[in-house]
Design an enzyme around this catalytic site. Structure first.
Site, PDB file in Angstrom:
ATOM      1  CB  CYS A 251      12.434  15.683  -6.879  1.00 35.26           C
ATOM      2  SG  CYS A 251      11.394  16.931  -7.639  1.00 35.26           S
TER       3      CYS A 251
HETATM    4  C1  UGA Z   1      10.405  12.679  -9.213  1.00 35.34           C
HETATM    5  C2  UGA Z   1       9.398  11.560  -8.884  1.00 35.34           C
HETATM    6  O1  UGA Z   1       9.387  10.593  -9.938  1.00 35.34           O
HETATM    7  C3  UGA Z   1       7.988  12.133  -8.708  1.00 35.34           C
HETATM    8  O2  UGA Z   1       7.097  11.097  -8.308  1.00 35.34           O
HETATM    9  C4  UGA Z   1       8.031  13.218  -7.624  1.00 35.34           C
HETATM   10  O3  UGA Z   1       6.760  13.839  -7.466  1.00 35.34           O
HETATM   11  C5  UGA Z   1       9.032  14.283  -8.020  1.00 35.34           C
HETATM   12  O4  UGA Z   1      10.334  13.686  -8.189  1.00 35.34           O
HETATM   13  C6  UGA Z   1       9.048  15.324  -6.925  1.00 35.34           C
HETATM   14  O5  UGA Z   1       9.493  15.002  -5.832  1.00 35.34           O
HETATM   15  O6  UGA Z   1       8.505  16.415  -7.126  1.00 35.34           O
HETATM   16  P1  UGA Z   1      11.089  14.039 -11.405  1.00 35.34           P
HETATM   17  O7  UGA Z   1      12.260  14.483 -10.591  1.00 35.34           O
HETATM   18  O8  UGA Z   1      10.297  15.028 -12.151  1.00 35.34           O
HETATM   19  O9  UGA Z   1      10.049  13.226 -10.476  1.00 35.34           O
HETATM   20  O10 UGA Z   1      11.641  13.025 -12.507  1.00 35.34           O
HETATM   21  P2  UGA Z   1      11.793  11.438 -12.649  1.00 35.34           P
HETATM   22  O11 UGA Z   1      11.070  11.025 -13.867  1.00 35.34           O
HETATM   23  O12 UGA Z   1      11.486  10.716 -11.410  1.00 35.34           O
HETATM   24  O13 UGA Z   1      13.356  11.314 -12.945  1.00 35.34           O
HETATM   25  C7  UGA Z   1      14.317  11.731 -11.982  1.00 35.34           C
HETATM   26  C8  UGA Z   1      15.708  11.365 -12.467  1.00 35.34           C
HETATM   27  O14 UGA Z   1      15.908   9.945 -12.436  1.00 35.34           O
HETATM   28  C9  UGA Z   1      15.995  11.797 -13.910  1.00 35.34           C
HETATM   29  O15 UGA Z   1      17.324  12.306 -13.984  1.00 35.34           O
HETATM   30  C10 UGA Z   1      15.868  10.511 -14.688  1.00 35.34           C
HETATM   31  O16 UGA Z   1      16.612  10.499 -15.873  1.00 35.34           O
HETATM   32  C11 UGA Z   1      16.417   9.502 -13.686  1.00 35.34           C
HETATM   33  N1  UGA Z   1      15.950   8.125 -13.925  1.00 35.34           N
HETATM   34  C12 UGA Z   1      14.629   7.827 -13.875  1.00 35.34           C
HETATM   35  C13 UGA Z   1      16.885   7.140 -14.172  1.00 35.34           C
HETATM   36  O17 UGA Z   1      18.119   7.390 -14.205  1.00 35.34           O
HETATM   37  N2  UGA Z   1      16.452   5.856 -14.379  1.00 35.34           N
HETATM   38  C14 UGA Z   1      15.143   5.520 -14.331  1.00 35.34           C
HETATM   39  O18 UGA Z   1      14.812   4.324 -14.519  1.00 35.34           O
HETATM   40  C15 UGA Z   1      14.206   6.531 -14.086  1.00 35.34           C
END
Ligand code: UGA
Length: 411
Positions: A251
């Site tokens: 995403c």
């Molecule tokens: C993300 C969004 O959070 C959702 O709201 C959205 O619906 C989704 O994309 C989408 O567009 O379908 P997702 O990709 O499943 O969700 O995962 P996240 O939990 O957001 O994490 C994304 C990335 O960011 C991961 O690699 C995670 O490790 C990283 N991350 C997250 C960080 O490096 N630091 C943080 O503080 C949070």
């Protein structure tokens, strides 16, 4: 999948249309082809009762609404590939021919602003006979996180309903009536943009923390303590400020790139978004550089990499930081022993010539160093297993062990 089972859970009768026969067979026998917490249980609960999985669009004309949930992956220039949106829309148009009742087509896929109006609606109405039929159009983006998608669906922060007219919007509101969340009504393009802007902002928070974290690292400051203090400000909040090896997944990288592409098409220079991506691309290299500083040339060294999916609690390796890290380790001559509680198989199909291990202890055996890439709870419980390493150099790409004083990419 998640929308289907959760709409069934809300009491609706759902036909899930899937054109891949193997997936249809798997879902009909109660098996979900990916790992997503709670999804298989929900499927088993609803299949053959209020949920049917079928490859046919035929029954659409007997239903009240169709949610379009197909993928919009990145093309090589960063723009969104709308081919699945187009083909699904044209199949819906055909299936609605001859329908006698009001039907709402709802776009749930993440699509560039204007897509519902310029692609979906014309594609559905292409058949002249449909023009006189009563079809409503809405755009209802999803904000589900992989690994926590069912919880996010059932307890959303907000529900965004963009619609071409009130009737279509009112209908979608009624679909979600069982959920306790604010409903925000917008136009179609505004709803499309809410999704891109939300993902871009979350990605910006992460790259911001990583940039501050890189400065903190040089100054010997713990960025997690800093961000805890920063996040206490309610205008900022504490979420998505965790520094590390950067964001991956299907995403954020895709959606930020699509927004950049969209802006450039409009002759804008999206400086901030480009920096968000640039910081993200550099983080995995910084991690490998840091490792090399600690153990010298990587050639011939055995490096354990724990965590292969793009985050914990999923088997999805798309744009995972581990892909970049492992490739770079191998380019510099290291031997890689890798382990993930769920994603060994998915990573194996992308990167061969890696020693995939059955558990963390096996990966740590005789290792010269260990990189921890994701926050799987089982990694935070590791302790004596590190005694198996040849040299105990452990670097975190995400903060999970640091209470025990381990070094991290930005701390
Ligand atoms: C993300 C969004 O959070 C959702 O709201 C959205 O619906 C989704 O994309 C989408 O567009 O379908 P997702 O990709 O499943 O969700 O995962 P996240 O939990 O957001 O994490 C994304 C990335 O960011 C991961 O690699 C995670 O490790 C990283 N991350 C997250 C960080 O490096 N630091 C943080 O503080 C949070």
């Amino acid at each position: 999948m998640v929308s289907s089972v959760c709409l069934a859970e809300l009491g609706h009768s759902v036909d899930l249309i899937e054109i891949d026969d193997a997936k249809v067979a798997s879902l009909n026998s109660g098996r979900v082809p990916i790992y997503e917490e709670g999804l298989e249980e929900m499927l088993v609960k609803h299949i053959d009762h209020c949920l049917k999985v079928t490859p046919d669009y035929d029954n659409i004309c007997n239903t009240d609404a169709t949610f379009v949930c197909v993928g919009t992956p990145s093309l090589s220039d960063g723009s969104a590939d709308l081919s699945m949106i187009k083909s699904a829309s044209s199949s819906i148009g055909e299936a609605l021919l001859g329908s006698r009742k009001y039907h709402v087509v709802v776009v749930k896929s993440t699509v560039p602003p204007g897509t519902t109006e310029k692609v979906v609606i014309p594609e559905i109405l292409e058949n002249r006979h449909l023009k006189n039929q009563d079809i409503g159009f809405a755009m209802n983006p999803e904000f589900l996180r992989e690994g926590r998608a069912i919880k996010d669906f059932m307890k959303p922060d907000r529900i965004i309903i963009g619609s071409a007219d009130d009737k279509a919007g009112d209908f979608i509101e009624s679909v979600y009536r069982g959920l306790n969340a604010p409903m925000i009504r917008t136009g179609l393009t505004e709803a499309e943009m809410v999704k891109y802007a939300s993902n871009a902002f979350l990605a910006t928070k992460i790259s911001f923390s990583n940039e501050v974290g890189n400065i903190c690292k040089d100054l010997g400051i713990d960025v997690y303590e800093v961000m805890k203090g920063v996040g206490m400000d309610h205008r900022i909040n504490q979420y998505f400020l965790n520094a590390g090896a950067g964001f991956g997944g299907s995403c954020f990288p895709k959606d930020v790139s699509a927004l950049i592409h969209l802006a450039e098409d409009l002759d804008e220079d999206p400086i901030l978004l480009k920096s968000v991506m640039a910081i993200n691309e550099l983080q995995p290299k910084r991690l490998v550089d840091l490792l090399e500083k600690r153990i010298g040339h990587l050639s011939g060294k055995r490096v354990a990499v724990l965590g292969l999916a793009f985050k914990d609690n999923t088997d999805d390796v798309r744009a995972s930081r581990s892909i970049y890290v492992i490739s770079e380790l191998k380019r510099r001559g290291a031997r890689v022993a890798a382990y993930d509680p769920k994603a060994n198989n998915s990573m194996q199909s992308i990167l061969s010539d890696v020693d995939y291990c059955q558990n963390a202890a096996e990966a740590l055996n005789n290792a010269d160093a260990c990189l921890i890439m994701t926050e799987w709870p089982e990694f935070s419980a590791l302790d004596r297993e590190f005694d198996r390493m040849k040299t105990k150099v452990i670097i975190e790409g995400r903060r999970i062990l640091s209470c025990a004083g381990f070094e991290g990419i930005c701390w």
